[in-house]
Scaffold this motif. Structure first.
Motif, PDB file in Angstrom:
ATOM      1  N   GLU A 318       0.771  -1.232  -0.048  1.00 45.84           N
ATOM      2  CA  GLU A 318      -0.014  -0.083   0.070  1.00 45.84           C
ATOM      3  C   GLU A 318       0.859   1.384  -0.091  1.00 45.84           C
ATOM      4  N   SER A 319       2.094   1.166   0.961  1.00 44.68           N
ATOM      5  CA  SER A 319       2.762   2.441   0.731  1.00 44.68           C
ATOM      6  C   SER A 319       3.969   2.011   0.919  1.00 44.68           C
ATOM      7  N   ASP A 320       5.012   2.812   0.684  1.00 48.68           N
ATOM      8  CA  ASP A 320       6.515   2.592   0.539  1.00 48.68           C
ATOM      9  C   ASP A 320       7.280   3.790   0.940  1.00 48.68           C
ATOM     10  N   GLU A 321       8.161   3.926   1.858  1.00 51.36           N
ATOM     11  CA  GLU A 321       8.805   5.107   2.537  1.00 51.36           C
ATOM     12  C   GLU A 321      10.190   4.852   2.814  1.00 51.36           C
ATOM     13  N   ARG A 322      10.855   6.008   2.554  1.00 53.89           N
ATOM     14  CA  ARG A 322      12.395   6.173   2.813  1.00 53.89           C
ATOM     15  C   ARG A 322      12.395   7.133   4.201  1.00 53.89           C
ATOM     16  N   LEU A 323      12.927   6.494   5.288  1.00 51.39           N
ATOM     17  CA  LEU A 323      12.998   7.300   6.545  1.00 51.39           C
ATOM     18  C   LEU A 323      14.307   7.751   6.769  1.00 51.39           C
ATOM     19  N   PHE A 324      14.932   8.917   7.328  1.00 50.05           N
ATOM     20  CA  PHE A 324      16.035   9.384   7.804  1.00 50.05           C
ATOM     21  C   PHE A 324      17.045   9.053   6.747  1.00 50.05           C
ATOM     22  N   ASP A 325      16.735   9.493   5.274  1.00 49.74           N
ATOM     23  CA  ASP A 325      17.424   9.388   4.164  1.00 49.74           C
ATOM     24  C   ASP A 325      18.759  10.150   4.521  1.00 49.74           C
ATOM     25  N   GLY A 326      19.971   9.372   4.612  1.00 46.59           N
ATOM     26  CA  GLY A 326      21.197  10.006   4.548  1.00 46.59           C
ATOM     27  C   GLY A 326      21.725  10.655   6.095  1.00 46.59           C
ATOM     28  N   GLU A 327      20.663  10.307   6.914  1.00 50.00           N
ATOM     29  CA  GLU A 327      21.112  10.918   8.349  1.00 50.00           C
ATOM     30  C   GLU A 327      21.997  10.226   9.212  1.00 50.00           C
ATOM     31  N   PHE A 328      22.117   8.948   8.933  1.00 46.39           N
ATOM     32  CA  PHE A 328      22.922   8.056  10.002  1.00 46.39           C
ATOM     33  C   PHE A 328      23.665   7.195   9.055  1.00 46.39           C
ATOM     34  N   GLY A 329      23.786   7.217   8.041  1.00 50.13           N
ATOM     35  CA  GLY A 329      24.877   6.311   7.119  1.00 50.13           C
ATOM     36  C   GLY A 329      24.075   5.001   6.805  1.00 50.13           C
ATOM     37  N   ARG A 330      24.881   3.909   7.106  1.00 50.73           N
ATOM     38  CA  ARG A 330      24.282   2.395   6.602  1.00 50.73           C
ATOM     39  C   ARG A 330      23.455   1.760   7.784  1.00 50.73           C
ATOM     40  N   ILE A 331      22.278   1.643   7.601  1.00 50.85           N
ATOM     41  CA  ILE A 331      21.505   1.092   8.469  1.00 50.85           C
ATOM     42  C   ILE A 331      21.507  -0.462   8.351  1.00 50.85           C
ATOM     43  N   ARG A 332      21.397  -1.080   9.405  1.00 55.49           N
ATOM     44  CA  ARG A 332      21.655  -2.651   9.236  1.00 55.49           C
ATOM     45  C   ARG A 332      20.391  -3.171   9.870  1.00 55.49           C
ATOM     46  N   SER A 333      20.379  -3.606  11.190  1.00 53.23           N
ATOM     47  CA  SER A 333      19.319  -4.084  11.915  1.00 53.23           C
ATOM     48  C   SER A 333      18.378  -3.347  12.416  1.00 53.23           C
ATOM     49  N   VAL A 334      17.029  -3.912  12.384  1.00 52.30           N
ATOM     50  CA  VAL A 334      15.820  -3.395  12.920  1.00 52.30           C
ATOM     51  C   VAL A 334      14.967  -4.171  13.741  1.00 52.30           C
ATOM     52  N   VAL A 335      14.602  -3.852  14.744  1.00 50.03           N
ATOM     53  CA  VAL A 335      14.062  -4.775  15.586  1.00 50.03           C
ATOM     54  C   VAL A 335      12.966  -3.869  16.771  1.00 50.03           C
ATOM     55  N   ALA A 336      11.840  -4.610  16.773  1.00 50.54           N
ATOM     56  CA  ALA A 336      10.719  -3.984  17.540  1.00 50.54           C
ATOM     57  C   ALA A 336      11.066  -4.113  19.037  1.00 50.54           C
ATOM     58  N   GLY A 337      10.949  -3.234  19.883  1.00 53.95           N
ATOM     59  CA  GLY A 337      11.137  -3.089  21.082  1.00 53.95           C
ATOM     60  C   GLY A 337      10.061  -2.918  21.996  1.00 53.95           C
ATOM     61  N   PRO A 338       9.969  -3.019  23.058  1.00 56.03           N
ATOM     62  CA  PRO A 338       8.772  -2.906  24.102  1.00 56.03           C
ATOM     63  C   PRO A 338       8.528  -1.133  24.265  1.00 56.03           C
ATOM     64  N   ASP A 339       9.437  -0.263  23.850  1.00 54.28           N
ATOM     65  CA  ASP A 339       9.244   1.008  23.817  1.00 54.28           C
ATOM     66  C   ASP A 339       9.594   1.791  22.731  1.00 54.28           C
ATOM     67  N   GLY A 340       9.515   1.121  21.591  1.00 59.09           N
ATOM     68  CA  GLY A 340       9.971   1.846  20.280  1.00 59.09           C
ATOM     69  C   GLY A 340      10.541   0.830  19.367  1.00 59.09           C
ATOM     70  N   LEU A 341      10.854   1.303  18.020  1.00 51.77           N
ATOM     71  CA  LEU A 341      11.811   0.816  17.301  1.00 51.77           C
ATOM     72  C   LEU A 341      13.028   1.002  17.351  1.00 51.77           C
ATOM     73  N   TYR A 342      13.932  -0.028  17.372  1.00 55.06           N
ATOM     74  CA  TYR A 342      15.365   0.072  17.510  1.00 55.06           C
ATOM     75  C   TYR A 342      16.140  -0.133  16.000  1.00 55.06           C
ATOM     76  N   PHE A 343      16.946   0.626  15.823  1.00 59.68           N
ATOM     77  CA  PHE A 343      17.853   0.105  14.535  1.00 59.68           C
ATOM     78  C   PHE A 343      19.265   0.342  14.821  1.00 59.68           C
ATOM     79  N   THR A 344      20.126  -0.101  14.054  1.00 61.30           N
ATOM     80  CA  THR A 344      21.642  -0.066  14.160  1.00 61.30           C
ATOM     81  C   THR A 344      22.298   0.338  12.933  1.00 61.30           C
ATOM     82  N   THR A 345      23.517   1.193  13.147  1.00 65.12           N
ATOM     83  CA  THR A 345      23.937   1.489  11.895  1.00 65.12           C
ATOM     84  C   THR A 345      25.214   0.400  11.739  1.00 65.12           C
ATOM     85  N   SER A 346      25.754   0.401  10.582  1.00 68.30           N
ATOM     86  CA  SER A 346      26.899  -0.260  10.173  1.00 68.30           C
ATOM     87  C   SER A 346      27.798   0.308   9.421  1.00 68.30           C
TER      88      SER A 346
END
Length: 366
Positions: A318-346
């Protein structure tokens, strides 16, 4: 060396960053680097908004595998061979696994906690190691007295190479352990379901195969690095690196052939399962997670967080979006946490441009 907390951690107070979020259809003129043919009917609107992002850990070395315990503690690997946990007191080193072969894209990759954790204090790891060449395996560790101790190699003989190592681990709602395996730079092998190349595996927690079937759950993959089960339907979704075209988001079904290297992206060949979305030029999708009804993954080459929503059938984008484009560099892992969405740089993986506190783990509430 003694186990210790060696990195700057911001888990208690956090550092809030105000960053832009670019959203919209990736086929629009406002986003020339990526196209997505299955969703060309979207209107392509681009919006800008402010979002608060909290850095919860810094000065890491390529954080890769991630999983949350029921108490909200994040367990994660660093590709160099470390296993850590991140709680209210910061990052704690649990183990340094010395026989990890950090070569090319390999190293200490996926991590998954046993579904009954912490009652069963078992942690599963996907490791690249040296065995007269580059090989890979799945290890089982037990947490005792604040340290991880190896119990067993539960599955061995996974092909390895400098590139296309796969490496993601995740437990499904069926209680089975799923693992992604790349083609190990032997593309033609991915079309042979009798090999492990280019496949997604399904195993019991002891490493045996359910119902005496083969370990290969699906095949015809190039380099899948994301696994996520829909929280309501239990359906498995995966992200996959394409060659110079057609990175993919796939809905994974048992026994299906996803085409590599015969086809990439959509095709008219009935034997092959088409992706739900594909991206050209490639963005290198490196993970997968569902959060608040949306499907997220990190983009390495694309250097952004990606969000996809599906129709009620789970097969139509239905929809397709780029978030934080170029803000943090290479983003690798994404995991749902109890208090938000977590993501890691690489950014320290040899292909990025590290910032002063990279690599980092961020928390964001969409």
């Amino acid at each position: 060396m003694p186990l210790s907390t060696r990195r700057k951690v911001l888990a208690s107070t956090g550092v809030l960053l105000s960053v832009g979020v670019v959203t919209g259809n990736t086929t629009s003129g406002a986003d020339p680097e990526t196209t997505s043919s299955p969703i060309s009917e979207l209107d392509g609107r681009v919006a800008q908004q402010d979002s608060a992002v909290e850095a919860v850990a810094t000065d890491l070395e390529v954080p890769w595998g991630t999983d949350f315990a029921p108490d909200g503690t994040l367990y994660f690997t660093e590709r160099t061979g470390r296993v850590n946990r991140l709680g209210s007191d910061g990052v704690e080193l649990l183990a340094e696994i010395d026989d990890t072969n950090v070569v090319g894209e390999g190293g200490l990759l996926g991590l998954a906690l046993h579904p009954e954790f912490p009652t069963t204090q078992t942690v599963f790891l996907f490791q690249t190691y040296e065995n007269e060449g580059i090989s890979q395996r799945i290890l089982r560790y037990r947490l005792a007295d604040g340290e991880l101790k190896r119990e067993a190699v539960i599955f061995n003989g996974i092909p390895g190479a400098q590139r296309h190592t796969g490496g993601r681990l995740a437990f499904g709602p069926d209680g089975y352990l799923y693992a992604t395996v790349g083609d190990a730079d032997e593309p033609e092998m991915a079309q042979n379901p009798e090999t492990l190349h280019g496949s997604i595996l399904r195993l019991k927690p002891d490493g045996s195969v359910p119902d005496c079937e083969r370990a290969v759950f699906s095949y015809g993959h190039r380099n899948p690095e994301g696994l996520a089960f829909h929280p309501e339907t239990g359906v498995l979704y995966s992200t996959e690196h394409g060659p110079d075209t057609d990175d993919e988001v796939n809905r994974i079904e048992a026994g299906n052939n996803y085409g590599w290297p015969v086809v990439t992206g959509e095709s008219d060949d009935p034997p092959f399962t088409d992706p739900l979305a594909s991206y050209t030029p490639t963005i290198a999708p490196a993970s997968a997670a569902f959060y608040d009804g949306a499907f997220y993954f990190g983009a390495l080459a694309g250097e952004h967080l990606h969000r996809v929503t599906f129709d009620s059938d789970g097969r139509t984008v239905e929809s397709d979006e780029r978030l934080f484009d170029g803000e943090f560099g290479r983003i690798r892992s994404v995991v749902a946490g109890p208090d938000g969405l977590y993501f890691t740089t690489s950014n320290r993986d040899g292909r990025g441009s590290p910032a002063s506190e990279d690599d980092r783990i961020f928390r964001w509430t969409p």
